[in-house]
Design an enzyme around this catalytic site. Structure first.
Site, short mmCIF file in Angstrom:
data_model
loop_
_atom_site.label_atom_id
_atom_site.label_comp_id
_atom_site.label_asym_id
_atom_site.label_seq_id
_atom_site.Cartn_x
_atom_site.Cartn_y
_atom_site.Cartn_z
CD1 TRP A 181 -31.50 63.76 130.37
CD2 TRP A 181 -33.35 64.89 131.50
NE1 TRP A 181 -31.40 64.89 130.45
CE2 TRP A 181 -32.61 65.55 131.19
CE3 TRP A 181 -33.87 65.46 133.15
CZ2 TRP A 181 -32.27 66.72 131.71
CZ3 TRP A 181 -34.28 66.49 133.28
CH2 TRP A 181 -32.85 67.60 132.50
CD GLU A 222 -34.12 62.42 127.30
OE1 GLU A 222 -34.95 61.73 128.05
OE2 GLU A 222 -35.19 63.19 126.31
CE LYS A 224 -30.21 68.70 127.96
NZ LYS A 224 -32.03 69.27 128.46
CG ASP A 255 -35.06 65.48 123.66
OD1 ASP A 255 -34.91 66.19 122.56
OD2 ASP A 255 -36.29 65.12 124.74
CG HIS A 258 -31.85 65.84 124.62
ND1 HIS A 258 -31.84 65.72 125.69
CD2 HIS A 258 -31.63 66.76 124.80
CE1 HIS A 258 -32.30 65.17 126.58
NE2 HIS A 258 -32.94 66.52 125.83
CG HIS A 282 -38.08 61.70 124.66
ND1 HIS A 282 -37.62 62.46 126.11
CD2 HIS A 282 -39.14 60.92 125.45
CE1 HIS A 282 -38.14 62.07 126.87
NE2 HIS A 282 -38.99 60.36 126.63
CG ASP A 290 -34.05 70.04 124.82
OD1 ASP A 290 -34.38 69.63 124.05
OD2 ASP A 290 -33.52 69.88 126.03
CG ASP A 292 -38.21 70.35 124.95
OD1 ASP A 292 -38.24 69.32 124.70
OD2 ASP A 292 -37.17 70.39 126.00
CG ASP A 322 -39.59 65.85 126.23
OD1 ASP A 322 -40.27 66.65 126.73
OD2 ASP A 322 -38.50 65.72 126.87
C1 RNT Z 1 -34.70 66.81 129.03
C2 RNT Z 1 -35.70 65.82 128.42
C3 RNT Z 1 -36.45 65.34 129.14
C4 RNT Z 1 -37.85 66.06 130.12
C5 RNT Z 1 -38.85 65.06 130.02
C6 RNT Z 1 -39.56 66.51 131.03
O1 RNT Z 1 -34.35 67.36 128.49
O2 RNT Z 1 -35.39 65.82 126.99
O3 RNT Z 1 -36.98 63.86 128.58
O4 RNT Z 1 -38.02 67.18 128.55
O5 RNT Z 1 -38.13 64.26 131.78
ZN ZN Z 2 -36.44 64.36 126.50
#
Ligand code: RNT
Ligand code: ZN
Length: 411
Positions: A181, A222, A224, A255, A258, A282, A290, A292, A322
């Site tokens: 990523w 990955e 985004k 993810d 994303h 993820h 995003d 998290d 994640d």
């Molecule tokens: C970032 C991505 C990525 C990170 C990690 C730390 O938006 O989701 O995967 O969160 O690699």
């Molecule tokens: Zn991620």
């Protein structure tokens, strides 16, 4: 009759075999990210987090050293059910005192301590090159940089990470998923959207051009939609990453933070399953962006789990977590998220298979009524049985608070 036996009978009346669900879940591996323990900081260069991702909060007790992070992983992982893999980032390299190694020159030896740690516990390792929070990220660009020195540096980093991933697979006897990523993008409207993506494509081709054993290293990419400070343009968009993965025989990774907020990863899984042997996820919880947040047992997590289970894809979907919350006890955050993933999978495994038939018969009335009834079936009793069979307490708050008092509060 105990509560589980009663639940088993009630689920049987709905056409669900709780024993089959419990044994299927015991075989699922979740790749648990190491970076919840230290707010995604790592050990290699001490830079604060950047790249459009952000940890918020300042709860005491962050792991500051490899020894602290390993101790926290032990405490947290021991309160999570199921099979685990340890998911590391390149920034968690452990150097000898005084040793200074660029990310483009890291080697397996810088991860020997992690290998010993994982092997002792019988865990495989997954890996991520770290294309953020580093002085060689110039103007928010890495693999798509127009500066050839910057681009080449990060290509070497990607190649170094493939070699380390292969080493992890050889040492642990389990394949290593290596996820790429990059944060690359622009805050404001770009004058050229094509050239950065062309450079990213070329860089990925160069990374993948080194010889490696594809049985041992599963490379994923990955995508985004945007990052903080990079709102207008993301080089590694969904279209770019899906197309690149398909054209180059690597695995797409989604993810669920994303995408645009009304776009659901649960709806995307079936399409990708039709065109890929394997896909990777993820799991996170985006709140308005995003962000998290810690994964919870919420609607979308359940819906993602249902898509994996009812498409019979538990062995084809590689599940990783994640998220990074620094505003609450980090150990508790870690456990809550991973337990939520298992809960969602168990919930999905407790769905009767005849729901699909109702759809084909266009009986949407019964489909709604039965789906709603399942929400209040005695799920908690089956969940508690799952924990009991793995010798895990239902209550993880007390051991976490003990650890906070005895260990975290002294940091
Ligand atoms: C970032 C991505 C990525 C990170 C990690 C730390 O938006 O989701 O995967 O969160 O690699
Ligand atoms: Zn991620």
């Amino acid at each position: 009759m105990n509560r589980y036996d009663e639940a088993k009978t009630m689920y049987a009346a709905l056409g669900v075999d709780t024993e089959a669900a419990l044994s299927a879940l015991e075989n699922v591996t979740v790749s648990v990210h190491c970076w919840q323990g230290d707010d995604v900081i790592g050990f290699d260069c001490g830079e604060s987090l950047s790249g459009g991702i952000q940890t918020t909060g300042n709860y005491p007790g962050r792991a500051r050293t490899p020894a602290e992070l390993m101790a926290d992983i032990d405490r947290a992982f021991s309160l999570m059910p199921g099979k685990k893999k340890l998911n590391l980032h390149a920034s968690y390299a452990i150097f000898a005192p005084g040793e200074a190694v660029g990310r483009d020159a890291i080697e397996p030896k810088h991860f020997e301590k992690w290998v010993a740690f994982a092997k002792e516990r019988g865990w495989g390792i997954d890996f991520n090159p770290t294309f953020f929070a580093h002085p060689m990220v110039k103007d928010n660009l890495t693999l798509s940089s127009p500066d050839e020195a910057v681009r080449a540096y990060w290509v070497r980093h990607g190649q170094a990470c493939i070699r380390i991933s292969e080493y992890f697979a050889e040492q642990t006897g389990q394949p290593c998923l290596m996820n790429i990523w990059i944060p690359d993008g622009y805050k404001d409207i770009p004058a050229d959207r094509l050239a950065p993506r062309a450079r990213f494509k070329k860089s990925l081709e160069e990374i993948l051009s080194i010889p490696y054993d594809k049985e041992k290293v599963i490379v994923t990419l990955e995508s985004k939609v945007f990052g903080i400070g990079l709102e207008s343009y993301t080089v590694g968009s969904a279209e770019f990453c899906l197309s690149f993965s398909a054209a180059n025989g690597i695995t797409p990774l989604m993810d669920n933070g994303h995408y645009h907020p009304t776009e659901m990863v649960s709806d995307k899984i079936s399409s990708l399953l039709l065109f890929n042997d394997r896909i990777a996820l993820h799991l996170t919880r985006p709140v308005r962006w995003d962000s998290d947040h810690v994964v919870l047992f919420d609607d979308e997590t359940r819906e993602i789990a249902k898509e994996i289970v009812r498409n019979d894809a538990l062995s084809r979907v590689l599940i990783a977590t994640d998220y990074f919350d620094a505003s609450i006890n980090r150990i508790s955050a870690w456990i809550t998220g991973v337990r939520s993933v298992h809960k969602a999978l168990l919930f999905a495994l407790l769905q009767p298979s005849d729901l699909k038939k109702l759809q084909d018969a266009a009986d949407f009335t019964a489909l709604m009524v039965k789906s709603e009834a399942l929400k209040t079936a005695p799920f908690g009793d089956v969940w508690n049985e799952y924990l009991r069979r793995q010798d895990l307490p239902e209550d993880y708050l007390s051991p976490v608070l003990d650890y906070e008092r005895d260990v975290l509060s002294k940091r």
